[in-house]
Design a protein around this motif. Structure first.
Motif, PDB file in Angstrom:
ATOM      1  N   ASP A   1       0.856  -1.183   0.000  1.00  0.00           N
ATOM      2  CA  ASP A   1       0.000   0.000   0.000  1.00  0.00           C
ATOM      3  C   ASP A   1       0.890   1.231   0.000  1.00  0.00           C
ATOM      4  O   ASP A   1       1.841   1.330   0.796  1.00  0.00           O
ATOM      5  CB  ASP A   1      -0.898  -0.004   1.244  1.00  0.00           C
ATOM      6  N   LEU A   2       0.616   2.173  -0.905  1.00  0.00           N
ATOM      7  CA  LEU A   2       1.453   3.369  -1.000  1.00  0.00           C
ATOM      8  C   LEU A   2       1.235   4.274   0.212  1.00  0.00           C
ATOM      9  O   LEU A   2       0.101   4.480   0.665  1.00  0.00           O
ATOM     10  CB  LEU A   2       1.145   4.135  -2.282  1.00  0.00           C
ATOM     11  N   ASP A   3       2.308   4.827   0.707  1.00  0.00           N
ATOM     12  CA  ASP A   3       2.247   5.825   1.786  1.00  0.00           C
ATOM     13  C   ASP A   3       2.274   7.215   1.166  1.00  0.00           C
ATOM     14  O   ASP A   3       2.969   7.461   0.174  1.00  0.00           O
ATOM     15  CB  ASP A   3       3.448   5.658   2.729  1.00  0.00           C
ATOM     16  N   PHE A   4       1.505   8.127   1.758  1.00  0.00           N
ATOM     17  CA  PHE A   4       1.463   9.553   1.382  1.00  0.00           C
ATOM     18  C   PHE A   4       0.861   9.768  -0.020  1.00  0.00           C
ATOM     19  O   PHE A   4       1.018  10.847  -0.594  1.00  0.00           O
ATOM     20  CB  PHE A   4       2.870  10.175   1.425  1.00  0.00           C
ATOM     21  N   PHE A   5       0.155   8.747  -0.533  1.00  0.00           N
ATOM     22  CA  PHE A   5      -0.454   8.916  -1.856  1.00  0.00           C
ATOM     23  C   PHE A   5      -1.617   9.903  -1.818  1.00  0.00           C
ATOM     24  O   PHE A   5      -1.844  10.658  -2.770  1.00  0.00           O
ATOM     25  CB  PHE A   5      -0.937   7.560  -2.373  1.00  0.00           C
ATOM     26  N   LYS A   6      -2.352   9.917  -0.693  1.00  0.00           N
ATOM     27  CA  LYS A   6      -3.492  10.838  -0.570  1.00  0.00           C
ATOM     28  C   LYS A   6      -3.034  12.283  -0.670  1.00  0.00           C
ATOM     29  O   LYS A   6      -3.718  13.127  -1.269  1.00  0.00           O
ATOM     30  CB  LYS A   6      -4.216  10.587   0.751  1.00  0.00           C
ATOM     31  N   GLN A   7      -1.862  12.586  -0.096  1.00  0.00           N
ATOM     32  CA  GLN A   7      -1.351  13.947  -0.166  1.00  0.00           C
ATOM     33  C   GLN A   7      -1.057  14.359  -1.603  1.00  0.00           C
ATOM     34  O   GLN A   7      -1.255  15.525  -1.982  1.00  0.00           O
ATOM     35  CB  GLN A   7      -0.083  14.083   0.686  1.00  0.00           C
ATOM     36  N   VAL A   8      -0.571  13.408  -2.415  1.00  0.00           N
ATOM     37  CA  VAL A   8      -0.315  13.729  -3.826  1.00  0.00           C
ATOM     38  C   VAL A   8      -1.613  14.094  -4.511  1.00  0.00           C
ATOM     39  O   VAL A   8      -1.702  15.122  -5.222  1.00  0.00           O
ATOM     40  CB  VAL A   8       0.354  12.538  -4.535  1.00  0.00           C
ATOM     41  N   ASN A   9      -2.653  13.310  -4.301  1.00  0.00           N
ATOM     42  CA  ASN A   9      -3.950  13.598  -4.918  1.00  0.00           C
ATOM     43  C   ASN A   9      -4.519  14.917  -4.431  1.00  0.00           C
ATOM     44  O   ASN A   9      -5.043  15.732  -5.209  1.00  0.00           O
ATOM     45  CB  ASN A   9      -4.933  12.460  -4.610  1.00  0.00           C
ATOM     46  N   ASP A  10      -4.429  15.130  -3.132  1.00  0.00           N
ATOM     47  CA  ASP A  10      -5.014  16.358  -2.546  1.00  0.00           C
ATOM     48  C   ASP A  10      -4.274  17.612  -2.982  1.00  0.00           C
ATOM     49  O   ASP A  10      -4.889  18.650  -3.261  1.00  0.00           O
ATOM     50  CB  ASP A  10      -5.015  16.264  -1.013  1.00  0.00           C
ATOM     51  N   ASN A  11      -2.950  17.540  -3.071  1.00  0.00           N
ATOM     52  CA  ASN A  11      -2.156  18.737  -3.350  1.00  0.00           C
ATOM     53  C   ASN A  11      -1.950  18.995  -4.845  1.00  0.00           C
ATOM     54  O   ASN A  11      -1.901  20.157  -5.272  1.00  0.00           O
ATOM     55  CB  ASN A  11      -0.792  18.640  -2.667  1.00  0.00           C
ATOM     56  N   LEU A  12      -1.809  17.915  -5.634  1.00  0.00           N
ATOM     57  CA  LEU A  12      -1.481  18.096  -7.046  1.00  0.00           C
ATOM     58  C   LEU A  12      -2.586  17.600  -7.998  1.00  0.00           C
ATOM     59  O   LEU A  12      -2.488  17.819  -9.199  1.00  0.00           O
ATOM     60  CB  LEU A  12      -0.170  17.363  -7.374  1.00  0.00           C
ATOM     61  N   GLY A  13      -3.589  16.960  -7.473  1.00  0.00           N
ATOM     62  CA  GLY A  13      -4.693  16.531  -8.316  1.00  0.00           C
ATOM     63  C   GLY A  13      -4.581  15.060  -8.730  1.00  0.00           C
ATOM     64  O   GLY A  13      -3.532  14.416  -8.587  1.00  0.00           O
ATOM     65  N   HIS A  14      -5.679  14.568  -9.256  1.00  0.00           N
ATOM     66  CA  HIS A  14      -5.738  13.146  -9.616  1.00  0.00           C
ATOM     67  C   HIS A  14      -4.845  12.807 -10.807  1.00  0.00           C
ATOM     68  O   HIS A  14      -4.386  11.669 -10.924  1.00  0.00           O
ATOM     69  CB  HIS A  14      -7.191  12.744  -9.911  1.00  0.00           C
ATOM     70  N   ALA A  15      -4.593  13.758 -11.685  1.00  0.00           N
ATOM     71  CA  ALA A  15      -3.691  13.479 -12.810  1.00  0.00           C
ATOM     72  C   ALA A  15      -2.296  13.177 -12.289  1.00  0.00           C
ATOM     73  O   ALA A  15      -1.605  12.279 -12.806  1.00  0.00           O
ATOM     74  CB  ALA A  15      -3.654  14.673 -13.763  1.00  0.00           C
ATOM     75  N   ALA A  16      -1.869  13.904 -11.257  1.00  0.00           N
ATOM     76  CA  ALA A  16      -0.574  13.615 -10.644  1.00  0.00           C
ATOM     77  C   ALA A  16      -0.597  12.241  -9.980  1.00  0.00           C
ATOM     78  O   ALA A  16       0.369  11.459 -10.068  1.00  0.00           O
ATOM     79  CB  ALA A  16      -0.218  14.690  -9.618  1.00  0.00           C
ATOM     80  N   GLY A  17      -1.725  11.921  -9.329  1.00  0.00           N
ATOM     81  CA  GLY A  17      -1.863  10.604  -8.713  1.00  0.00           C
ATOM     82  C   GLY A  17      -1.781   9.492  -9.739  1.00  0.00           C
ATOM     83  O   GLY A  17      -1.138   8.452  -9.497  1.00  0.00           O
ATOM     84  N   ASP A  18      -2.407   9.702 -10.896  1.00  0.00           N
ATOM     85  CA  ASP A  18      -2.330   8.691 -11.963  1.00  0.00           C
ATOM     86  C   ASP A  18      -0.898   8.509 -12.442  1.00  0.00           C
ATOM     87  O   ASP A  18      -0.461   7.385 -12.723  1.00  0.00           O
ATOM     88  CB  ASP A  18      -3.224   9.096 -13.128  1.00  0.00           C
ATOM     89  N   THR A  19      -0.168   9.627 -12.556  1.00  0.00           N
ATOM     90  CA  THR A  19       1.239   9.547 -12.972  1.00  0.00           C
ATOM     91  C   THR A  19       2.046   8.706 -11.990  1.00  0.00           C
ATOM     92  O   THR A  19       2.882   7.884 -12.378  1.00  0.00           O
ATOM     93  CB  THR A  19       1.845  10.956 -13.080  1.00  0.00           C
ATOM     94  N   VAL A  20       1.784   8.907 -10.696  1.00  0.00           N
ATOM     95  CA  VAL A  20       2.484   8.130  -9.664  1.00  0.00           C
ATOM     96  C   VAL A  20       2.145   6.653  -9.785  1.00  0.00           C
ATOM     97  O   VAL A  20       3.032   5.784  -9.720  1.00  0.00           O
ATOM     98  CB  VAL A  20       2.117   8.661  -8.266  1.00  0.00           C
ATOM     99  N   LEU A  21       0.874   6.336  -9.958  1.00  0.00           N
ATOM    100  CA  LEU A  21       0.457   4.932 -10.042  1.00  0.00           C
ATOM    101  C   LEU A  21       1.094   4.238 -11.247  1.00  0.00           C
ATOM    102  O   LEU A  21       1.522   3.087 -11.164  1.00  0.00           O
ATOM    103  CB  LEU A  21      -1.064   4.845 -10.134  1.00  0.00           C
ATOM    104  N   ILE A  22       1.162   4.952 -12.360  1.00  0.00           N
ATOM    105  CA  ILE A  22       1.773   4.374 -13.559  1.00  0.00           C
ATOM    106  C   ILE A  22       3.256   4.113 -13.337  1.00  0.00           C
ATOM    107  O   ILE A  22       3.794   3.057 -13.708  1.00  0.00           O
ATOM    108  CB  ILE A  22       1.553   5.303 -14.771  1.00  0.00           C
ATOM    109  N   ARG A  23       3.937   5.064 -12.683  1.00  0.00           N
ATOM    110  CA  ARG A  23       5.360   4.879 -12.408  1.00  0.00           C
ATOM    111  C   ARG A  23       5.587   3.743 -11.400  1.00  0.00           C
ATOM    112  O   ARG A  23       6.517   2.938 -11.551  1.00  0.00           O
ATOM    113  CB  ARG A  23       5.962   6.180 -11.878  1.00  0.00           C
ATOM    114  N   VAL A  24       4.743   3.656 -10.389  1.00  0.00           N
ATOM    115  CA  VAL A  24       4.859   2.565  -9.413  1.00  0.00           C
ATOM    116  C   VAL A  24       4.702   1.217 -10.110  1.00  0.00           C
ATOM    117  O   VAL A  24       5.453   0.267  -9.836  1.00  0.00           O
ATOM    118  CB  VAL A  24       3.807   2.729  -8.296  1.00  0.00           C
ATOM    119  N   ALA A  25       3.739   1.126 -11.019  1.00  0.00           N
ATOM    120  CA  ALA A  25       3.540  -0.119 -11.761  1.00  0.00           C
ATOM    121  C   ALA A  25       4.782  -0.478 -12.560  1.00  0.00           C
ATOM    122  O   ALA A  25       5.174  -1.655 -12.629  1.00  0.00           O
ATOM    123  CB  ALA A  25       2.324   0.013 -12.678  1.00  0.00           C
ATOM    124  N   GLN A  26       5.422   0.527 -13.165  1.00  0.00           N
ATOM    125  CA  GLN A  26       6.647   0.279 -13.924  1.00  0.00           C
ATOM    126  C   GLN A  26       7.763  -0.254 -13.022  1.00  0.00           C
ATOM    127  O   GLN A  26       8.473  -1.200 -13.374  1.00  0.00           O
ATOM    128  CB  GLN A  26       7.097   1.560 -14.624  1.00  0.00           C
TER     129      GLN A  26
END
Length: 344
Positions: free
Chosen positions: A218-243
């Motif tokens: 489970d990712l830590d501090f992911f909610k802060q990314v979504n809250d501060n930078l938006g869901h597009a930033a969250g999607d970018t993180v998820l894609i990179r984590v998958a890679q």
């Protein structure tokens, strides 16, 4: 040139008729005709028969190229054929092909006893067309062979279309199946695919297969990314984590996205607690590297709970999932960014 004496119905009172036909004319009417003199030498052939046998057969004995038989009987020589007798012919060079036809004596030939044999492939037509490369030009327009060729072409076209349709349906089935088993954002397998893989791994282990490790991340501090930078930033993180997860795992391992920021992994054995801990430490370190979105860093980490299914341990998928989930929350409570291993 030969003379044919018509024996069918004629106009009453009409003078006696004889038809003068050249081999070329005969060839147009009967492309598979064979003209033999009384000694069995080939005087002429239809163009289709010449295409099959070879024009060099002219002037040679029929026996070098054909075996003549009654339709249901012994071998024959041309001198023994009576008018109208049904015969079978086998090609010497291609004994798998049998032709059938009718032999008649040519009354107006230069030498008495000459024979005209009209042949056809019969039930072997389709094989002959493919093997000898025949086309509609090799048959008389009035022959049923032409109709057969048209039907064969239509059948081939229908079969090709059906095969193309089958391929399209199979591709659509595979695509739909892939979509049903894949996460659309990351391209990783989804929860459904993971559950099936875990079930297979547990069953294989029960039959004496190798041990494996189940990891719940489970990712830590992911909610802060979504809250501060938006869901597009969250999607970018998820894609990179998958890679990163795909890069760190081996071929044969399983990585799946099973929730918003949750991932499940199956690491194939042989494996033990030490190897799992080393893998998790390396993985967390890579996930803590900044991921940039629109020039701004997105910083996350990961908490991991792991359980090892060992040989002969009686592993059960539901219990392993529960143990991995419990170990994950122990990692969270211990300060995040770490892995807790629960031995099965």
């Amino acid at each position: 040139m030969t003379l044919l004496d018509p024996k069918g119905p004629v106009l009453p009172g009409a003078p006696e008729l004889q038809l003068t036909l050249t081999p070329a004319v005969l060839g147009r009417l009967m492309p598979l005709f064979l003209w033999l003199d009384r000694r069995g030498r080939i005087q002429a052939m239809g163009p289709t028969l010449a295409k099959i046998v070879g024009s060099e057969a002219l002037g040679t004995s029929y026996a070098r190229h054909f075996t003549l038989r009654r339709a249901r009987g012994r071998d024959l020589g041309p001198e023994s054929l009576a008018d109208g007798r049904h015969i079978a012919v086998t090609l010497v060079r291609h004994p798998g092909f049998n032709l059938r036809g009718t032999a008649v004596e040519l009354p107006g030939a230069a030498q008495p006893g000459a024979l005209l044999v009209n042949l056809s492939f019969g039930i072997h037509l389709s094989e002959a067309v493919r093997f000898f490369g025949l086309t509609e030009q090799d048959f008389a327009a009035s022959e049923l062979a032409i109709e057969f060729l048209f039907l064969a072409e239509a059948k081939t076209a229908v079969l090709n279309e059906l095969q193309a349709l089958t391929r399209r349906l199979e591709e659509a089935r595979r695509e739909a199946e892939s979509e049903a088993l894949s996460d659309p954002l990351t391209g990783l397998p989804n929860r459904r695919a993971f559950d099936a893989a875990l079930d297979r791994a547990v069953k294989l282990l029960a039959r004496g297969g190798r041990s494996f490790a189940l990891l719940h991340l489970d990712l830590d501090f992911f909610k802060q990314v979504n809250d501060n930078l938006g869901h597009a930033a969250g999607d970018t993180v998820l894609i990179r984590v998958a890679q990163v997860l795909a890069e760190e795992t081996r071929r044969g391992d399983m990585v799946a996205r099973v929730g918003g920021d949750e991932f499940m992994l199956i690491l194939r054995g042989p494996i033990d607690e030490r190897r799992v801990a080393a893998f998790a430490e390396r993985l967390i370190a890579r996930l803590e590297e900044p991921i940039f979105y629109d020039g701004r860093p997105c910083c996350v980490s990961a908490s991991i709970g792991a359980v090892i299914g060992a040989d002969g341990a009686g592993a059960v998928a539901d219990r392993m999932l529960a143990d991995a989930d419990s170990a994950l929350y122990r990692s969270k409570r211990a300060g995040r960014g770490r892995c807790t291993v629960c031995a099965e």
